[in-house]
Design a protein around this motif. Sequence first.
Motif, PDB file in Angstrom:
ATOM      1  N   ILE A 146       0.844  -1.204   0.000  1.00 30.05           N
ATOM      2  CA  ILE A 146       0.000   0.000   0.000  1.00 30.05           C
ATOM      3  C   ILE A 146       0.871   1.242   0.000  1.00 30.05           C
ATOM      4  O   ILE A 146       2.082   1.160   0.205  1.00 30.05           O
ATOM      5  N   ASN A 147       0.239   2.407  -0.198  1.00 30.48           N
ATOM      6  CA  ASN A 147       0.979   3.656  -0.234  1.00 30.48           C
ATOM      7  C   ASN A 147       1.249   4.145   1.181  1.00 30.48           C
ATOM      8  O   ASN A 147       0.419   4.781   1.822  1.00 30.48           O
ATOM      9  N   ARG A 148       2.461   3.816   1.655  1.00 30.23           N
ATOM     10  CA  ARG A 148       2.774   4.133   3.040  1.00 30.23           C
ATOM     11  C   ARG A 148       2.962   5.620   3.267  1.00 30.23           C
ATOM     12  O   ARG A 148       2.646   6.147   4.328  1.00 30.23           O
ATOM     13  N   GLY A 149       3.491   6.296   2.249  1.00 27.79           N
ATOM     14  CA  GLY A 149       3.712   7.730   2.382  1.00 27.79           C
ATOM     15  C   GLY A 149       2.403   8.469   2.624  1.00 27.79           C
ATOM     16  O   GLY A 149       2.313   9.362   3.465  1.00 27.79           O
ATOM     17  N   LEU A 150       1.394   8.060   1.869  1.00 26.37           N
ATOM     18  CA  LEU A 150       0.082   8.693   2.008  1.00 26.37           C
ATOM     19  C   LEU A 150      -0.489   8.430   3.397  1.00 26.37           C
ATOM     20  O   LEU A 150      -1.006   9.331   4.054  1.00 26.37           O
ATOM     21  N   MET A 151      -0.331   7.180   3.842  1.00 26.71           N
ATOM     22  CA  MET A 151      -0.812   6.822   5.182  1.00 26.71           C
ATOM     23  C   MET A 151      -0.136   7.695   6.228  1.00 26.71           C
ATOM     24  O   MET A 151      -0.759   8.218   7.145  1.00 26.71           O
ATOM     25  N   ARG A 152       1.174   7.847   6.044  1.00 24.57           N
ATOM     26  CA  ARG A 152       1.962   8.641   6.994  1.00 24.57           C
ATOM     27  C   ARG A 152       1.400  10.051   7.088  1.00 24.57           C
ATOM     28  O   ARG A 152       1.250  10.616   8.159  1.00 24.57           O
ATOM     29  N   SER A 153       1.130  10.584   5.913  1.00 22.01           N
ATOM     30  CA  SER A 153       0.642  11.944   5.843  1.00 22.01           C
ATOM     31  C   SER A 153      -0.690  12.094   6.569  1.00 22.01           C
ATOM     32  O   SER A 153      -0.911  13.060   7.298  1.00 22.01           O
ATOM     33  N   ILE A 154      -1.561  11.117   6.352  1.00 21.70           N
ATOM     34  CA  ILE A 154      -2.894  11.193   6.963  1.00 21.70           C
ATOM     35  C   ILE A 154      -2.817  11.064   8.476  1.00 21.70           C
ATOM     36  O   ILE A 154      -3.457  11.814   9.223  1.00 21.70           O
ATOM     37  N   THR A 155      -2.027  10.088   8.950  1.00 18.96           N
ATOM     38  CA  THR A 155      -1.957   9.926  10.411  1.00 18.96           C
ATOM     39  C   THR A 155      -1.275  11.129  11.054  1.00 18.96           C
ATOM     40  O   THR A 155      -1.625  11.546  12.158  1.00 18.96           O
ATOM     41  N   LYS A 156      -0.324  11.707  10.338  1.00 21.91           N
ATOM     42  CA  LYS A 156       0.311  12.903  10.865  1.00 21.91           C
ATOM     43  C   LYS A 156      -0.713  14.039  10.970  1.00 21.91           C
ATOM     44  O   LYS A 156      -0.717  14.803  11.933  1.00 21.91           O
ATOM     45  N   MET A 157      -1.578  14.116   9.959  1.00 20.48           N
ATOM     46  CA  MET A 157      -2.636  15.123   9.996  1.00 20.48           C
ATOM     47  C   MET A 157      -3.483  14.941  11.249  1.00 20.48           C
ATOM     48  O   MET A 157      -3.770  15.894  11.969  1.00 20.48           O
ATOM     49  N   LEU A 158      -3.857  13.692  11.533  1.00 23.26           N
ATOM     50  CA  LEU A 158      -4.696  13.440  12.701  1.00 23.26           C
ATOM     51  C   LEU A 158      -3.978  13.831  13.984  1.00 23.26           C
ATOM     52  O   LEU A 158      -4.571  14.413  14.891  1.00 23.26           O
ATOM     53  N   MET A 159      -2.685  13.531  14.050  1.00 24.77           N
ATOM     54  CA  MET A 159      -1.913  13.918  15.234  1.00 24.77           C
ATOM     55  C   MET A 159      -1.843  15.432  15.365  1.00 24.77           C
ATOM     56  O   MET A 159      -1.953  15.969  16.465  1.00 24.77           O
ATOM     57  N   ASP A 160      -1.675  16.126  14.229  1.00 24.65           N
ATOM     58  CA  ASP A 160      -1.594  17.588  14.260  1.00 24.65           C
ATOM     59  C   ASP A 160      -2.897  18.192  14.779  1.00 24.65           C
ATOM     60  O   ASP A 160      -2.890  19.222  15.433  1.00 24.65           O
ATOM     61  N   LEU A 161      -4.001  17.514  14.465  1.00 24.80           N
ATOM     62  CA  LEU A 161      -5.295  18.035  14.918  1.00 24.80           C
ATOM     63  C   LEU A 161      -5.492  17.811  16.411  1.00 24.80           C
ATOM     64  O   LEU A 161      -6.447  18.296  16.993  1.00 24.80           O
ATOM     65  N   GLY A 162      -4.591  17.032  16.982  1.00 25.24           N
ATOM     66  CA  GLY A 162      -4.692  16.811  18.429  1.00 25.24           C
ATOM     67  C   GLY A 162      -4.650  15.335  18.737  1.00 25.24           C
ATOM     68  O   GLY A 162      -5.271  14.540  18.043  1.00 25.24           O
ATOM     69  N   PRO A 163      -3.907  14.954  19.769  1.00 25.12           N
ATOM     70  CA  PRO A 163      -3.823  13.536  20.132  1.00 25.12           C
ATOM     71  C   PRO A 163      -5.197  12.915  20.353  1.00 25.12           C
ATOM     72  O   PRO A 163      -5.407  11.752  20.038  1.00 25.12           O
ATOM     73  N   ALA A 164      -6.140  13.711  20.847  1.00 29.28           N
ATOM     74  CA  ALA A 164      -7.479  13.162  21.078  1.00 29.28           C
ATOM     75  C   ALA A 164      -8.129  12.760  19.765  1.00 29.28           C
ATOM     76  O   ALA A 164      -8.792  11.727  19.676  1.00 29.28           O
ATOM     77  N   VAL A 165      -7.901  13.546  18.718  1.00 26.49           N
ATOM     78  CA  VAL A 165      -8.467  13.216  17.407  1.00 26.49           C
ATOM     79  C   VAL A 165      -7.864  11.916  16.897  1.00 26.49           C
ATOM     80  O   VAL A 165      -8.552  11.005  16.460  1.00 26.49           O
ATOM     81  N   TYR A 166      -6.533  11.852  16.956  1.00 29.43           N
ATOM     82  CA  TYR A 166      -5.838  10.645  16.498  1.00 29.43           C
ATOM     83  C   TYR A 166      -6.350   9.429  17.234  1.00 29.43           C
ATOM     84  O   TYR A 166      -6.625   8.387  16.632  1.00 29.43           O
ATOM     85  N   GLN A 167      -6.473   9.573  18.563  1.00 31.00           N
ATOM     86  CA  GLN A 167      -6.876   8.402  19.348  1.00 31.00           C
ATOM     87  C   GLN A 167      -8.329   8.017  19.092  1.00 31.00           C
ATOM     88  O   GLN A 167      -8.636   6.856  18.853  1.00 31.00           O
ATOM     89  N   ASP A 168      -9.237   9.017  19.150  1.00 33.02           N
ATOM     90  CA  ASP A 168     -10.653   8.685  19.032  1.00 33.02           C
ATOM     91  C   ASP A 168     -11.050   8.318  17.618  1.00 33.02           C
ATOM     92  O   ASP A 168     -11.844   7.412  17.405  1.00 33.02           O
ATOM     93  N   ASP A 169     -10.494   9.051  16.644  1.00 34.47           N
ATOM     94  CA  ASP A 169     -10.957   8.841  15.272  1.00 34.47           C
ATOM     95  C   ASP A 169     -10.148   7.810  14.522  1.00 34.47           C
ATOM     96  O   ASP A 169     -10.479   7.474  13.398  1.00 34.47           O
ATOM     97  N   PHE A 170      -9.075   7.347  15.103  1.00 36.10           N
ATOM     98  CA  PHE A 170      -8.315   6.326  14.393  1.00 36.10           C
ATOM     99  C   PHE A 170      -7.815   5.216  15.312  1.00 36.10           C
ATOM    100  O   PHE A 170      -8.129   4.043  15.126  1.00 36.10           O
ATOM    101  N   GLU A 171      -7.028   5.599  16.318  1.00 32.63           N
ATOM    102  CA  GLU A 171      -6.300   4.588  17.070  1.00 32.63           C
ATOM    103  C   GLU A 171      -7.203   3.589  17.777  1.00 32.63           C
ATOM    104  O   GLU A 171      -6.989   2.384  17.695  1.00 32.63           O
ATOM    105  N   LYS A 172      -8.225   4.101  18.455  1.00 31.94           N
ATOM    106  CA  LYS A 172      -9.095   3.163  19.191  1.00 31.94           C
ATOM    107  C   LYS A 172      -9.737   2.138  18.267  1.00 31.94           C
ATOM    108  O   LYS A 172      -9.634   0.928  18.514  1.00 31.94           O
ATOM    109  N   PRO A 173     -10.410   2.587  17.213  1.00 35.36           N
ATOM    110  CA  PRO A 173     -10.973   1.581  16.306  1.00 35.36           C
ATOM    111  C   PRO A 173      -9.910   0.678  15.691  1.00 35.36           C
ATOM    112  O   PRO A 173     -10.132  -0.519  15.501  1.00 35.36           O
TER     113      PRO A 173
END
Lengths: 736, 254
Positions: free
Chosen positions: A175-202
């Motif tokens: 898969i396109n890892r660079g793109l994934m990296r970019s997206i998860t970084k975006m979520l982290m930039d929006l706040g650890p809570a966003v990353y955790q709730d909208d991605f990490e937990k699920p």
Amino acid sequence: MSGGGPPRKRNFKIEAFKHRVELDPKYAERTWKVLEHAIHEIYNHNASGLSFEELYRSAYNMVLHKYGEKLYDGLQSTMTWRLKEISKSIETAQGGLFLEELNAKWMDHNKALQMIRDILMYMDRTYVPTAHRIPVHELGLNLWRDNIIHSPMIHSRLLDTLLDLIDRERMGEVINRGLMRSITKMLMDLGPAVYQDDFEKPFLEVSASFYSGESQQFIECCDCGNYLKKAERRLNEEMERVSHYLDAGSEAKITSVVEKEMIANHMHRLVHMENSGLVNMLVDDKYEDLGRMYALFRRVPDGLSTIRDVMTSYLRETGKQLVTDPERLKDPVEFVQRLLDEKDKHDKIISVAFGNDKTFQNALNSSFEFFINLNNRSPEFISLYVDDKLRKGLKGATEEDVEVILDKVMMLFRYLQEKDVFEKYYKQHLAKRLLSGKTVSDDAERSMIVKLKTECGYQFTSKLEGMFTDMKTSQDTMQDFYAKKSEELGEGPTLDVHILTTGSWPTQPSPPCNLPTEILTVCEKFRSYYLGTHNGRRLTWQTNMGTADIKATFGKGQKHELNVSTYQMCVLMLFNNADGLTYKDIERDTEIPASDLKRCLQSLACVKGKNVLRKEPMSKDISEDDTFYFNDKFTSKLVKVKIGTVVAQKESEPEKQETRQRVEEDRKPQIEAAIVRIMKSRRVLDHNSIVAEVTKQLQARFLPNPVVIKKRIESLIEREFLERDKVDRKLYRYLA
Amino acid sequence: MTASSMFYENKSLDVSLIRRSDLEGSRRRYERDDSILVLCSINVLEPRDAVAAAAAAAVASMPSPDLHQQFGELLRSQKGADITFLVAGEPVAAHRSVLAARSPVFMAEFFGNMKEKASLCVEINDMEVEVFRTLLYFIYTDTAPELDQEGEQATLMMAQHLLEAADRYGLERLKRICVEKVYTDISVDTVATTLALAEQHGCSELKSRCMKFILATPENLQAVAATEGYKHLEASCPSVLTELLKLIMVKGNK
């Protein structure tokens, strides 16, 4: 005046500073419109046509004239509107392009936000803090989060896309890892809570069910070793995944999911798997598999203790079988060698596969300690093993080899609970070695004594060292004897005497035996010589321990020199006066005890190549009705023939009982001494404490039996060393 | 017995003492043949001192910092200047990198993505050219010798202008220097305009000082109310007058 430089004296008038007063009511609206237009242009990628200077100044003036709030609110609503438009374009993106579109728009938004913040820098610095509003950059991120990420159309689609890609990668797709990296970084930039709730937990939940399913699949079809390989691979894969395109904080979380699903949940099944589980790995020395199991199980709670427990019970079981198997017990040396091999094998496993883990080493030690003491002949056998090595086993070995083997034996020695039993046997065996001269190396003997001394203290080895001293002293004495008395002795047989100090050597009964006259004479001469030089001593001949060299002439005139025991010599000398003798004759003339005599005759008449006597009838065993004849027809290739008696075999039952009894007798005074020592210092103590203390003090030598301790206490009470307390029957008092 | 001490230059000596009675006493441990032997062992920690001395000497001969002089020279000579400001029609040359390094506003302007990134000239309105030059001088040399003259009215005026410029271009240190200057030289003629400035640029300390000054005596208030500056205050920051009024009432009630 075009140059810079420190301003020269002014030649113009400067006035007090006054900001321009804005009179135009539409000023604010006008200025805002300019800025609003600029924001749109920025989002439309037309920033290069804008003038920073003008825009900055416009915003600056607005704030200065107290229109900060209007500016801020305008910014907020403009950006919100813009983002809603962007949201629509992302939503319409088809299939695979969704993520790319989202990413591209995110990049755009960041660039735009930067520029907008630059223009509105003055507001950010002055109005925002005073009015307690969110700074521009943060505002931009929040608006993105609220209008894009949390927009109903995008929110679930984003999560599903991400999870789907990860799932495909797990199944082997690229898969396109660079793109994934970019997206998860975006979520982290929006706040650890966003990353955790909208991605990490699920993500963690989905991973848990993925691995739960996969592990179930694997465990049905794989053996333990292969399963562990797969688990290890998945674990590494997840860690790599995190390093490539997830936030570092996720590593611990995802690895613990994998650990739980793949390892912790199946721990017992894996360890006990038939034909491939832990026990099989131990038996087959599968170092790699064991090492992998150790590394993986280490990560989960109770993982290592599970391995340890199974290993311990396996060791105890095998050990127990080893020491109680009657077949094995037939050859003591083999028995001990087998123990040493087992120890070596498991030491290697622990060092190679378990990283020398101390807890495993301890488990190994405790298991050995457990089963070695299940067989109460272990001390005897270990001593026999050493005896064998010191007699012949270490012949030709280097000093290092000797040390290695003796150290290994010492390891086994440490496991023994009844070290005093070992001491007794060691003394016996050492005595036999010294007296028969059959030791392969004096240095090796010494080395063993030193090791025992280091382990158990001076008390343990003082008598043993006494034995060595006696041997040396005897040599000196004999030299002196012959130097002084050679003329007196003349042509008689040559005597070599070992003088043994009674206390140091194992107590031996000295049974009667009639020595031939020639021997008696020279023995008496020695006795008088010795008692002449040593006052107040008593000598007793130990006829059961000696040897003799006899010159014998046979039928056709062959001369041989026979090396025999003293008993054998007494028997053979009888045949100088008779060709044939019955068993009873021999017994009467020599007065040798029956069992010894039988063994003696057996070795003279029934051993092929050593039959200097002929027995009638020609049966294997000696009976009291046999008759013996001098064997004229004896032949041997060797001039010097050694006729030995069976030496240092393991004891027969009665002998064993006797030794055990002696050991028990020896323990009594030791227990008493311990009790007295304890009571002398404590003065008053209750029964259970005494038992505990005595056990502790004596554990280096043996494990005292509480019943015996009780008896000793009672004996001491009788002899008025202690008394019972009148009120509390369980309390004892020391009587000075 | 043994004892040890460290002796330093310029430090009082440590002395270790022993009772005579201990030496001569009944035990007479230390006496032999009616004499006592004292053994001294001296360790000289030379190398470190030598280095320190050398370092001190090196420092003495080191040239003093002259960054600001050289940058000042760069400004004056205009060598490598890559941007020209048109301030009230007058051209002033400067270097983008230096400006950007010292002011976040200039950084955004010259290294952002808008027109100025590539342009050769920037127009600055509503600022006096002398003020702008002083601003640049501060940017290059971190000094404002213009403000060093004591008590002169003109200096105070310059400080006011400069305060605004510093705030506009995000130069905190310069702003503070100007505030200090204006703060100390308050007078009846200037207090009104200073007050307006303080209010608009968020200098709360300066603002309260001005208000205190005005209300210090009734004569002050009257004098100030008569100035041109007061009219300006009325026009640009009416809310300040309301605050002043409140303070007068509070004072009146005491």
